[in-house]
Design a protein around this motif. Structure first.
Motif, mmCIF file in Angstrom:
data_model
loop_
_atom_site.group_PDB
_atom_site.id
_atom_site.type_symbol
_atom_site.label_atom_id
_atom_site.label_comp_id
_atom_site.label_asym_id
_atom_site.label_seq_id
_atom_site.Cartn_x
_atom_site.Cartn_y
_atom_site.Cartn_z
ATOM 1 N N GLU A 1 -0.059 -8.677 -2.823
ATOM 2 C CA GLU A 1 0.982 -9.214 -3.694
ATOM 3 C C GLU A 1 0.700 -10.660 -4.079
ATOM 4 O OE1 GLU A 1 4.537 -8.683 -1.480
ATOM 5 O OE2 GLU A 1 4.644 -6.514 -1.816
ATOM 6 N N ARG A 2 0.036 -11.401 -3.202
ATOM 7 C CA ARG A 2 -0.251 -12.814 -3.465
ATOM 8 C C ARG A 2 -1.621 -13.037 -4.095
ATOM 9 N NH1 ARG A 2 1.975 -15.145 2.379
ATOM 10 N NH2 ARG A 2 4.094 -14.253 2.200
ATOM 11 N N GLY A 3 -2.332 -11.973 -4.380
ATOM 12 C CA GLY A 3 -3.622 -12.119 -5.043
ATOM 13 C C GLY A 3 -4.797 -12.318 -4.129
ATOM 14 N N PRO B 1 -0.612 -5.404 -6.894
ATOM 15 C CA PRO B 1 -0.219 -4.068 -6.420
ATOM 16 C C PRO B 1 -0.113 -3.089 -7.578
ATOM 17 C CG PRO B 1 1.236 -5.788 -5.543
ATOM 18 C CD PRO B 1 0.410 -6.434 -6.612
ATOM 19 N N CYS B 2 -0.352 -1.823 -7.292
ATOM 20 C CA CYS B 2 -0.190 -0.772 -8.294
ATOM 21 C C CYS B 2 0.093 0.537 -7.576
ATOM 22 C CB CYS B 2 -1.431 -0.649 -9.187
ATOM 23 S SG CYS B 2 -2.810 0.237 -8.426
ATOM 24 N N VAL B 3 0.461 1.542 -8.345
ATOM 25 C CA VAL B 3 0.584 2.909 -7.840
ATOM 26 C C VAL B 3 -0.609 3.685 -8.372
ATOM 27 C CG1 VAL B 3 1.959 5.017 -7.821
ATOM 28 C CG2 VAL B 3 3.095 2.779 -7.732
ATOM 29 N N PHE B 4 -1.465 4.118 -7.479
ATOM 30 C CA PHE B 4 -2.695 4.795 -7.883
ATOM 31 C C PHE B 4 -2.361 6.045 -8.676
ATOM 32 C CE2 PHE B 4 -6.512 7.327 -7.477
ATOM 33 C CZ PHE B 4 -7.528 6.391 -7.483
ATOM 34 N N GLY B 5 -2.928 6.155 -9.886
ATOM 35 C CA GLY B 5 -2.697 7.315 -10.733
ATOM 36 C C GLY B 5 -1.718 7.071 -11.856
ATOM 37 N N TYR C 1 -11.244 -2.771 -15.495
ATOM 38 C CA TYR C 1 -9.915 -2.577 -14.915
ATOM 39 C C TYR C 1 -10.002 -1.332 -14.039
ATOM 40 C CZ TYR C 1 -4.917 -1.241 -14.866
ATOM 41 O OH TYR C 1 -3.656 -0.842 -14.494
ATOM 42 N N TYR C 2 -9.755 -1.522 -12.742
ATOM 43 C CA TYR C 2 -9.840 -0.419 -11.793
ATOM 44 C C TYR C 2 -8.563 -0.332 -10.963
ATOM 45 C CZ TYR C 2 -14.802 -1.266 -12.750
ATOM 46 O OH TYR C 2 -16.004 -1.483 -13.365
ATOM 47 N N ARG D 1 -1.606 6.873 6.497
ATOM 48 C CA ARG D 1 -0.362 6.147 6.742
ATOM 49 C C ARG D 1 -0.493 4.665 6.401
ATOM 50 N NH1 ARG D 1 2.033 6.543 12.707
ATOM 51 N NH2 ARG D 1 0.093 5.418 13.116
ATOM 52 N N ASN D 2 -1.673 4.096 6.611
ATOM 53 C CA ASN D 2 -1.863 2.660 6.347
ATOM 54 C C ASN D 2 -2.619 2.418 5.045
ATOM 55 O OD1 ASN D 2 -4.495 3.347 7.026
ATOM 56 N ND2 ASN D 2 -4.326 2.561 9.101
ATOM 57 N N THR D 3 -2.403 3.297 4.076
ATOM 58 C CA THR D 3 -3.064 3.172 2.771
ATOM 59 C C THR D 3 -2.544 1.963 1.998
ATOM 60 O OG1 THR D 3 -3.570 5.532 2.542
ATOM 61 C CG2 THR D 3 -3.290 4.290 0.505
ATOM 62 N N VAL D 4 -3.447 1.311 1.278
ATOM 63 C CA VAL D 4 -3.068 0.257 0.334
ATOM 64 C C VAL D 4 -3.606 0.658 -1.037
ATOM 65 C CG1 VAL D 4 -3.011 -1.578 2.058
ATOM 66 C CG2 VAL D 4 -5.137 -1.125 0.825
ATOM 67 N N GLU D 5 -2.891 0.273 -2.082
ATOM 68 C CA GLU D 5 -3.284 0.552 -3.449
ATOM 69 C C GLU D 5 -3.162 -0.730 -4.263
ATOM 70 O OE1 GLU D 5 -1.830 5.255 -3.550
ATOM 71 O OE2 GLU D 5 -0.686 3.729 -4.639
ATOM 72 N N PHE D 6 -4.171 -1.012 -5.059
ATOM 73 C CA PHE D 6 -4.133 -2.232 -5.853
ATOM 74 C C PHE D 6 -4.961 -2.041 -7.124
ATOM 75 C CE2 PHE D 6 -7.701 -2.689 -2.955
ATOM 76 C CZ PHE D 6 -8.721 -3.171 -3.756
ATOM 77 N N ALA D 7 -4.646 -2.856 -8.119
ATOM 78 C CA ALA D 7 -5.412 -2.905 -9.365
ATOM 79 C C ALA D 7 -6.237 -4.182 -9.374
ATOM 80 C CB ALA D 7 -4.477 -2.867 -10.568
ATOM 81 N N VAL D 8 -7.448 -4.098 -9.887
ATOM 82 C CA VAL D 8 -8.313 -5.270 -10.011
ATOM 83 C C VAL D 8 -8.828 -5.329 -11.441
ATOM 84 C CG1 VAL D 8 -10.284 -3.957 -9.103
ATOM 85 C CG2 VAL D 8 -10.362 -6.456 -9.128
#
Length: 249
Positions: free
Chosen positions: A131-133, A151-155, A97-98, A7-14
């Motif tokens: 969102e702010r880096g 931010p990203c959508v994983f997949g 890029y992950y 429920r408290n998942t976060v997804e991000f690109a680095v």
């Protein structure tokens, strides 16, 4: 890819120009060589730079390798302990890029912070910080490898290894379990180094939880530094648990 979403998942690109997830076995001669994939501890460190509180423990669920794995060898002049400079060669990953998926859980080793266990507050702050880096500088493995998060959508999007099947890796460093995050009884009161054998499945690596690592070694005894009194002096814990207008670094 793991189908379980918390429920408290976060997804991000680095992203970064270079990364160095160094293998400790290559450091004896003063040179460093990167693993081909990011370690659990390095990704957890990125989340600590984005948002961290002693009330929560971040768990890395999965990482997706988006760009081809390439290396670059650079000559470095590190500072010698006795003064002056030395010459060494470091092998970095290049153009990384992950996509990362993670979630947090309460740190049950800190009952003094029980009143700060407001899931929505911590989740909302973490998403805003992505969102702010991030709150602090983001880097990939070592301080000289600056990177950026968003931010990203994983997949989503196309990755370089989406159709490569299963690629196994040998025994690799997973991370360090500190005393205040220990779950297993034998690890409590100790600093523990963990190892594991990862597999990349069509570009995605699903991490096992730290307490599930069976290859580990206790380094030394470590007390748990208590929190709570400092927070009470700063702001009442009843008020602190009420909303995200109180943010302590």
């Amino acid at each position: 890819m793991s189908d379980k979403i918390y429920r408290n998942t976060v997804e991000f690109a680095v992203r970064g120009r270079y990364a160095l997830f160094s293998d400790i076995l290559t450091r004896a001669g003063g040179e460093k060589s990167s693993y081909p994939i990011p370690t659990y501890e390095a990704l957890k460190g990125i989340l600590h730079s984005i948002y961290w509180k002693p009330t929560i423990v971040w768990y890395i669920d999965s990482v997706r390798i988006m760009n081809p794995i390439c290396t670059a060898r650079k000559g470095i002049r590190p500072i010698k302990y006795g003064g002056g400079n030395d010459l060494a060669y470091y092998t970095y990953l290049e153009d990384v890029y992950y996509q990362v998926r993670a979630h947090f859980e309460w740190n049950l080793n800190r009952p003094e912070l029980e009143k700060d266990r407001n899931e929505h507050k911590h989740h909302n702050i973490a998403r805003r910080m992505i969102e702010r880096g991030g709150r602090r500088d983001i880097f990939l493995g070592t301080r000289e490898c600056q990177s950026y998060v968003e931010p990203c959508v994983f997949g989503e999007s196309t990755g370089a290894y989406d159709n490569c099947g299963i690629i196994p890796y040998g025994l690799m460093y997973h991370g360090i379990t500190y005393a205040d995050e220990a779950v297993n009884d034998e690890d409590k009161g100790m600093m523990t180094v963990r190892l594991w054998r990862p597999e990349m499945n069509n570009g995605v690596i699903d991490f096992i939880r730290p307490e599930e690592c069976t290859v580990k070694r206790h380094i030394r005894k470590m007390p748990v530094k208590p929190f709570g009194r400092e927070l009470e002096n700063f702001v009442g814990l009843d008020e602190f648990a009420g909303g995200d207008q109180y943010e302590l670094d």
